[in-house]
Scaffold this motif. Structure first.
Motif: not given
Length: 264
Positions: A145-148, A155-156, A209-211
């Protein structure tokens, strides 16, 4: 054939012999060992990637570790660790990493006055980029999720990880190309251990880092083993010649002469 044509061919031959031809005289057992290592790495990488890929597509088996690993790393977040991980992400990111690769390949070729191994490194890196660029959009896995995400939103496609594969390709290929010419197995083992540690740190960084998910990184590492196996196969085919014990000993003495050590 005219005199000018013969001179041109002679210049090309001298350039090829001076900058592109690299020969290693080894026992037959050493050549077989390199061939088996290349085949083993390609096989291990392909089987491992297929297992990971299947788990990602089916959302079962290995992919079940993704959420717990991400949650565990996120619980370890702190200001100082986030700064460290962000620096690692930038250094091994799509802006700085290509600069490191260009400087390494060009500098290596200039200092060593030899182009074979720098070209092989560049070719291996290019192969890795092509694999990621082709596979990621086709698989089209969503990122966490983007919030992480602690830096810019990305968004790739998530699988495989271009960051992890790029670092793994660069470090593993470079380690092989340098230390395959080194006589000390202990030093080579330490170099491979250091490369593996940095690859693992990069994978942890991307998850922290959440990616990326853990299986994104794992799949990328398996693909890097395939690339490394291909590089070893090409290098063995191109540079390794089986010689007699006397020829092997003479080649080793020549390699130990001043000016022939290290990256040369």
């Amino acid at each position: 054939m005219t005199t000018e044509t013969r001179q041109r061919h002679g210049r090309l031959r001298r350039f090829n012999e001076r900058f592109l031809v690299e020969e290693r005289v080894v026992p037959a057992s050493a050549r077989r060992g390199l061939q088996l290592a290349s085949l083993g790495l390609v096989a291990l990488g392909l089987v491992g990637f297929v297992v990971v890929f299947d788990s990602v597509v089916e959302a079962d088996d290995l992919s079940r570790i993704d959420a717990p690993v991400e949650a565990w790393l996120q619980t370890a977040r702190s200001d100082w660790l986030t700064v460290v991980m962000s620096v690692i992400a930038v250094v091994f990111g799509p802006v700085v990493m290509p600069i490191i690769i260009v400087v390494t390949t060009v500098g290596w070729g200039v200092l060593a006055k030899h182009a074979w191994r720098p070209l092989l490194l560049a070719g291996g890196m290019l192969l890795g980029v092509i694999i990621v660029q082709v596979m990621a959009p086709l698989i089209d896995r969503e990122r966490p999720p983007a919030q992480d995400m602690l830096m810019d939103v990305d968004t790739t496609a998530s699988f495989p990880s271009g960051h992890v594969m790029g670092v793994a390709d660069f470090l593993l290929i470079t380690t092989y190309l340098v230390f395959s010419r080194h006589r000390s197995a202990r030093i080579a083992a330490l170099a491979y251990s250091a490369a593996a540690a940095v690859v693992a740190l990069t994978a942890a960084c991307r998850i922290y880092l959440g990616y990326h998910w853990a299986t994104d990184a794992l799949g990328s590492i398996f693909l890097s083993l395939v690339v490394l196996g291909i590089v070893i196969a090409v290098d063995t085919w191109r540079t390794v010649r089986v010689g007699s014990p006397a020829e092997v000993a003479a080649s080793e003495r020549d390699a130990e002469r001043p000016g022939n050590e290290g990256l040369g």
